[in-house]
Structures are given as structure tokens and as C-alpha cells.
Design a protein around this motif. Structure first.
Motif, PDB file in Angstrom:
ATOM      1  N   LYS A 134      42.881  53.368  34.142  1.00 11.99           N
ATOM      2  CA  LYS A 134      42.254  52.271  33.395  1.00 11.99           C
ATOM      3  C   LYS A 134      41.029  51.825  34.170  1.00 11.99           C
ATOM      4  CE  LYS A 134      46.669  50.458  31.659  1.00 11.99           C
ATOM      5  NZ  LYS A 134      47.531  49.268  31.470  1.00 11.99           N
ATOM      6  N   HIS A 135      40.129  51.114  33.502  1.00 10.76           N
ATOM      7  CA  HIS A 135      38.975  50.526  34.201  1.00 10.76           C
ATOM      8  C   HIS A 135      38.890  49.066  33.788  1.00 10.76           C
ATOM      9  CE1 HIS A 135      34.955  49.720  35.668  1.00 10.76           C
ATOM     10  NE2 HIS A 135      35.018  50.867  36.340  1.00 10.76           N
ATOM     11  N   SER A 161      36.511  47.165  33.274  1.00  8.95           N
ATOM     12  CA  SER A 161      35.505  46.855  32.245  1.00  8.95           C
ATOM     13  C   SER A 161      36.086  47.037  30.832  1.00  8.95           C
ATOM     14  CB  SER A 161      34.261  47.734  32.425  1.00  8.95           C
ATOM     15  OG  SER A 161      34.624  49.089  32.322  1.00  8.95           O
ATOM     16  N   ASN A 162      37.101  47.871  30.702  1.00  8.70           N
ATOM     17  CA  ASN A 162      37.705  48.073  29.378  1.00  8.70           C
ATOM     18  C   ASN A 162      38.775  47.034  29.042  1.00  8.70           C
ATOM     19  OD1 ASN A 162      37.470  51.461  30.306  1.00  8.70           O
ATOM     20  ND2 ASN A 162      36.200  50.498  28.764  1.00  8.70           N
ATOM     21  N   LEU A 163      39.166  46.219  30.049  1.00  8.56           N
ATOM     22  CA  LEU A 163      40.204  45.202  29.804  1.00  8.56           C
ATOM     23  C   LEU A 163      39.618  43.859  29.373  1.00  8.56           C
ATOM     24  CD1 LEU A 163      42.727  45.314  32.788  1.00  8.56           C
ATOM     25  CD2 LEU A 163      42.911  46.379  30.557  1.00  8.56           C
ATOM     26  N   THR A 166      40.311  41.719  26.126  1.00  7.91           N
ATOM     27  CA  THR A 166      41.452  42.259  25.376  1.00  7.91           C
ATOM     28  C   THR A 166      42.675  41.365  25.606  1.00  7.91           C
ATOM     29  OG1 THR A 166      42.392  43.612  27.152  1.00  7.91           O
ATOM     30  CG2 THR A 166      40.577  44.597  25.852  1.00  7.91           C
TER      31      THR A 166
END
Ligand code: 9YT
Length: 125
Positions: A4-5, A7-9, A12
Motif C-alpha cells: 500500500k502507499h 498517498s492512496n489512503l 478514504t
């Protein structure tokens, strides 16, 4: 393998924001690792009452300064590189002099969007 990164969380369901902290939850119970892992920002100038009756937590500071006061015990300065582990379910105040960035590991793992109740506790879900 799980990748996971951060920046993608952001923004959310795994990005949990409260008045005093913002917890970006990288690993949760659903990931079946036996622990959870958060990249948490403690907001500048805040004080949070915390009492993890149901969990143990290790906290590693990578940015910012503040302190942890164990209620009925000692007060420890927090600076980058300082780690504390709440292996005795210590009730405490966490204070951020500047914004602090903390890597937090919980056992048992957090399962989702836990926030502190009025006692500073996370429920065991
Ligand atoms: C260091 C600490 O316990 N901060 C409160 C937030 C918590 N660690 C979390 O859910 O990320």
C-alpha cells in the motif's frame, strides 16, 4: 504480499480524522497480520487522554515534539527517534508541542474506524 502507499489512503475510509489526531491506517485486522499499523499525525497544540484498556500499542515518533504524561507516573519528552510501548495499558495524556508524526502498532489489530471514547479507550471489536 500486501503493498500500500500512504498517498492512496488519504481521504478514504482508512483515513480517520479527529479533533486531535489523524490516523492513516495502513494495516488493519482485515489484513490478517495479527497487528495493525498506522501513520498518525498528532495535531499541534493538542492534548489527548488515552487509555488503551483492550490493546497494547507501540508508538515511534518520526517528526515533531511533544510529551507523554503517564497518569500517576512520569512525563517523557517525545522527539523524533523516541519510541514508547504501552505494555501495561497505561492511562496517559499525549501532548503535541508541534505536529507529531507517529508510527503506531496495535495488538490486537484495529479493525476499522476506531476513535477514542470519553475514557480515551478503543472498543474491542
Ligand atoms: C499515539 C496515539 O495513540 N495516538 C492516537 C491515535 C492512534 N494511535 C491511532 O489510532 O492511530
Amino acid at each position: 504480499m500486501i503493498v500500500k502507499h500512504l498517498s492512496n489512503l488519504i481521504g478514504t475510509i482508512d483515513d480517520v480524522d479527529t479533533e486531535t489526531w489523524n490516523s492513516r491506517r495502513l494495516l488493519l485486522g482485515k489484513d490478517k497480520m495479527g497487528f495493525s499499523l498506522n501513520d498518525t499525525l498528532i495535531k499541534e497544540g493538542t492534548e489527548t487522554l488515552i487509555w488503551y484498556k483492550n490493546h497494547v500499542e507501540a508508538v515511534y515518533c518520526i517528526e515533531g515534539v511533544g510529551e507523554i504524561e503517564v497518569i500517576g507516573g512520569e512525563t517523557y519528552p517525545i522527539t523524533p527517534g523516541m519510541m514508547y510501548a504501552l505494555n501495561g495499558h497505561e492511562k496517559h495524556y499525549l501532548r503535541a508541542r508541534s505536529q507529531m508524526r507517529m508510527i503506531c502498532v496495535f495488538n490486537p489489530p484495529l479493525t476499522g474506524r476506531e476513535v477514542h471514547d470519553e475514557e480515551g479507550t478503543y472498543p474491542l471489536l
